[in-house]
Design an enzyme around this catalytic site. Structure first.
Site, PDB file in Angstrom:
ATOM      1  N   LYS A 174       0.835  -1.201   0.000  1.00 18.71           N
ATOM      2  CA  LYS A 174       0.000   0.000   0.000  1.00 18.71           C
ATOM      3  C   LYS A 174       0.872   1.253   0.000  1.00 18.71           C
ATOM      4  O   LYS A 174       1.901   1.303   0.695  1.00 18.71           O
ATOM      5  CB  LYS A 174      -0.899   0.003   1.230  1.00 18.71           C
ATOM      6  CG  LYS A 174      -1.948  -1.082   1.177  1.00 18.71           C
ATOM      7  CD  LYS A 174      -3.031  -0.751   0.170  1.00 18.71           C
ATOM      8  CE  LYS A 174      -3.901  -1.953  -0.104  1.00 18.71           C
ATOM      9  NZ  LYS A 174      -5.108  -1.618  -0.859  1.00 18.71           N
ATOM     10  N   ASP A 203      -0.215  -0.221  -4.601  1.00 24.26           N
ATOM     11  CA  ASP A 203      -1.630   0.148  -4.671  1.00 24.26           C
ATOM     12  C   ASP A 203      -1.846   1.452  -3.915  1.00 24.26           C
ATOM     13  O   ASP A 203      -1.682   1.509  -2.698  1.00 24.26           O
ATOM     14  CB  ASP A 203      -2.457  -0.981  -4.037  1.00 24.26           C
ATOM     15  CG  ASP A 203      -3.950  -0.727  -4.104  1.00 24.26           C
ATOM     16  OD1 ASP A 203      -4.360   0.316  -4.653  1.00 24.26           O
ATOM     17  OD2 ASP A 203      -4.702  -1.589  -3.615  1.00 24.26           O
ATOM     18  N   GLU A 229      -1.456   0.318  -9.006  1.00 24.45           N
ATOM     19  CA  GLU A 229      -2.915   0.150  -8.900  1.00 24.45           C
ATOM     20  C   GLU A 229      -3.589   1.427  -8.411  1.00 24.45           C
ATOM     21  O   GLU A 229      -3.120   2.048  -7.461  1.00 24.45           O
ATOM     22  CB  GLU A 229      -3.179  -1.013  -7.932  1.00 24.45           C
ATOM     23  CG  GLU A 229      -4.636  -1.341  -7.707  1.00 24.45           C
ATOM     24  CD  GLU A 229      -4.768  -2.669  -6.943  1.00 24.45           C
ATOM     25  OE1 GLU A 229      -3.934  -3.571  -7.143  1.00 24.45           O
ATOM     26  OE2 GLU A 229      -5.717  -2.783  -6.139  1.00 24.45           O
ATOM     27  N   GLU A 255     -11.540  -1.902  -9.149  1.00 22.42           N
ATOM     28  CA  GLU A 255     -12.286  -2.440  -8.008  1.00 22.42           C
ATOM     29  C   GLU A 255     -13.476  -1.566  -7.632  1.00 22.42           C
ATOM     30  O   GLU A 255     -14.382  -2.029  -6.948  1.00 22.42           O
ATOM     31  CB  GLU A 255     -11.356  -2.637  -6.807  1.00 22.42           C
ATOM     32  CG  GLU A 255     -10.881  -1.357  -6.177  1.00 22.42           C
ATOM     33  CD  GLU A 255      -9.826  -1.607  -5.100  1.00 22.42           C
ATOM     34  OE1 GLU A 255      -8.701  -1.952  -5.471  1.00 22.42           O
ATOM     35  OE2 GLU A 255     -10.136  -1.456  -3.921  1.00 22.42           O
ATOM     36  N   ASP A 278     -14.185  -6.808  -9.016  1.00 22.97           N
ATOM     37  CA  ASP A 278     -14.404  -7.645  -7.830  1.00 22.97           C
ATOM     38  C   ASP A 278     -15.679  -8.431  -8.083  1.00 22.97           C
ATOM     39  O   ASP A 278     -16.744  -7.841  -8.309  1.00 22.97           O
ATOM     40  CB  ASP A 278     -14.530  -6.773  -6.570  1.00 22.97           C
ATOM     41  CG  ASP A 278     -14.496  -7.615  -5.304  1.00 22.97           C
ATOM     42  OD1 ASP A 278     -15.278  -8.578  -5.220  1.00 22.97           O
ATOM     43  OD2 ASP A 278     -13.686  -7.319  -4.411  1.00 22.97           O
ATOM     44  N   HIS A 305     -10.164  -8.341  -8.199  1.00 24.08           N
ATOM     45  CA  HIS A 305      -9.915  -7.811  -6.858  1.00 24.08           C
ATOM     46  C   HIS A 305     -10.598  -8.728  -5.843  1.00 24.08           C
ATOM     47  O   HIS A 305     -11.718  -9.179  -6.072  1.00 24.08           O
ATOM     48  CB  HIS A 305     -10.505  -6.399  -6.766  1.00 24.08           C
ATOM     49  CG  HIS A 305     -10.457  -5.785  -5.404  1.00 24.08           C
ATOM     50  ND1 HIS A 305     -11.530  -5.800  -4.543  1.00 24.08           N
ATOM     51  CD2 HIS A 305      -9.451  -5.148  -4.755  1.00 24.08           C
ATOM     52  CE1 HIS A 305     -11.195  -5.175  -3.417  1.00 24.08           C
ATOM     53  NE2 HIS A 305      -9.935  -4.771  -3.516  1.00 24.08           N
ATOM     54  N   GLU A 342      -5.491 -12.422  -5.717  1.00 25.38           N
ATOM     55  CA  GLU A 342      -5.176 -11.542  -4.585  1.00 25.38           C
ATOM     56  C   GLU A 342      -5.475 -12.291  -3.288  1.00 25.38           C
ATOM     57  O   GLU A 342      -6.589 -12.776  -3.080  1.00 25.38           O
ATOM     58  CB  GLU A 342      -6.008 -10.260  -4.666  1.00 25.38           C
ATOM     59  CG  GLU A 342      -5.774  -9.341  -3.479  1.00 25.38           C
ATOM     60  CD  GLU A 342      -6.273  -7.922  -3.710  1.00 25.38           C
ATOM     61  OE1 GLU A 342      -7.119  -7.704  -4.591  1.00 25.38           O
ATOM     62  OE2 GLU A 342      -5.786  -7.021  -2.982  1.00 25.38           O
TER      63      GLU A 342
HETATM   64 CA    CA Z   1      -6.793  -2.078  -4.418  1.00 17.73          CA
END
Ligand code: CA
Length: 397
Positions: A174, A203, A229, A255, A278, A305, A342
């Site tokens: 992240k 991301d 991302e 997502e 997702d 996702h 993921e």
């Molecule tokens: Ca994400």
């Protein structure tokens, strides 16, 4: 085989002192909305929504609006049911909770359809290309003490040293909560822990404007990251194109997008190299098949996702089993043309404990369930325990 009962469950678990931040929010509670659909012959199917948004809105869409229309319908026609109910919701629900609700219903109906035929969902989708999927970890969020840079960097070094020993195929980090320069230090710690050549992704959860995203993207290129991302907000299609044109690192996103129509625009307007619908939000298996057709026709790889419970992981594995190599080669290369799954590594007891048999890594991969339907068994006493967790509530003393 007709639908006889539809019941929703709002699951919530406090993660206490393991609370963490993405660039957008602090997470001290993990939640999910689970739907249980039962047929007149006693078959039970499971679906999920509401893992990264609040679970109550999709539950209300099902309880108040969709369930009355589902009772008495054939349970083994998920694509037809999706199209009928989407048409019904079109005027007020093209995105957001209604589509999340439809996604959960769709997953449960494919689960039932598979069980009725004794076949896994991936067989009903047309056949599996693979029986296991390389797993990438999602982690390296920010701790509560993220403003104490030295302490945060030390904690990140400890976290990555532990993650590097878990056998993951790749790792996603992240970024976006702190200044770019501090995140660049974090990337360097992560690269150091996993070593040169290990597949890494980043991301931002749409933390940046296009100019800042390009600045961050140069650092990702220098550390040889394999995708960037959600660099900018999902509404900023021009920003996506600007970032994608300026950088060599592939751009991933989706997502926050819904249905074939949302992905037609995101992909058709040239925003992403990797599409990330997702399955629990974008429209279940029924819409995923349309999204994959759009993506493939644009040379875009689909990597769903996943941030939910074991039901969401099972749904993703069933779907990813069927995804083609984009583009085709004799043997796929994970992340290059072969999809991966993921495998969220942030604290989430709902993900870890809702199934009778939790998913665990085998040689860096997750096995595709081979039993009928989703191929997993929900632990109903755990479901009850998570459902009974008291709501934080509003107001009061
Ligand atoms: Ca994400």
């Amino acid at each position: 085989m007709k639908i006889k009962g539809v019941k929703t469950f709002i699951l919530r678990q406090d993660i206490g002192d393991k609370a963490f931040y993405s660039s957008q929010a602090r997470f001290s509670v993990r939640s999910s909305m689970i739907v249980r659909i039962e047929t007149d012959d006693g078959t039970v199917g499971w679906g999920e929504a509401g893992q990264y948004g609040p679970p109550e809105p999709p539950a209300a869409c099902i309880d108040e609006v969709l369930a009355p229309q589902l009772i008495g319908r054939r349970a083994d026609e998920p694509v037809r049911v999706f199209d009928d109910l989407y048409a019904f919701c079109r005027d007020f629900g093209q995105k957001g909770p209604y589509i999340e609700a439809l996604s959960a219903v769709d997953i449960a109906l494919w689960d039932i359809w598979g069980q009725s035929l004794g076949r896994p969902v991936h067989a009903l989708m047309g056949g599996a290309v693979r029986d296991r999927v390389a797993a990438y970890g999602t982690g390296c969020y920010y701790p509560d003490f993220f403003t104490d840079t030295d302490r945060m960097l030390k904690a990140l070094a400890d976290e990555t040293a532990a993650l590097a020993k878990t056998g993951l195929t790749a790792m996603k980090v992240k970024i976006g909560l702190v200044p770019v320069e501090v995140d660049v230090e974090r990337l360097s710690i992560v690269r150091g822990a996993f070593g040169p050549g290990f597949p890494l992704m980043a991301d931002a959860n749409h933390a940046y404007n296009a100019a800042t995203a390009i600045r961050m993207g140069r650092a990702l290129e220098a550390e040889k990251f394999l995708w960037f991302e959600e660099p900018v907000v999902p509404e900023d299609r021009d920003g996506y194109r600007r970032v994608r044109a300026a950088l060599d690192v592939p751009i991933a996103g989706g997502e926050c997008e819904y249905t074939r129509y949302g992905f037609r625009d995101l992909i058709g307007e040239g925003c992403v190299d990797i599409a990330q619908p997702d399955i629990c939000c974008a429209g279940g298996f029924s819409e995923l098949q349309k999204i994959v057709a759009i993506a493939t026709s644009h040379g875009v790889m689909t990597v769903p996702h996943v941030w939910g419970s074991g039901i969401a992981v099972a749904a993703a594995l069933q779907a990813i089993a069927t995804l083609p190599l984009v583009p085709h080669t004799a043997v796929g290369v994970p992340l290059q043309n072969e999809p991966v799954i993921e495998f969220d590594r942030s604290p989430n007891p709902i993900r870890d404990e809702l199934l009778e048999t939790p998913f665990t890594l085998e040689d860096g991969c997750l096995p595709v369930p081979q039993g009928p339907g989703l191929g997993v068994v929900v632990n109903e006493s755990k479901l009850e325990e998570f459902t009974n967790y008291p709501s934080p509530g509003i107001g009061g003393g």
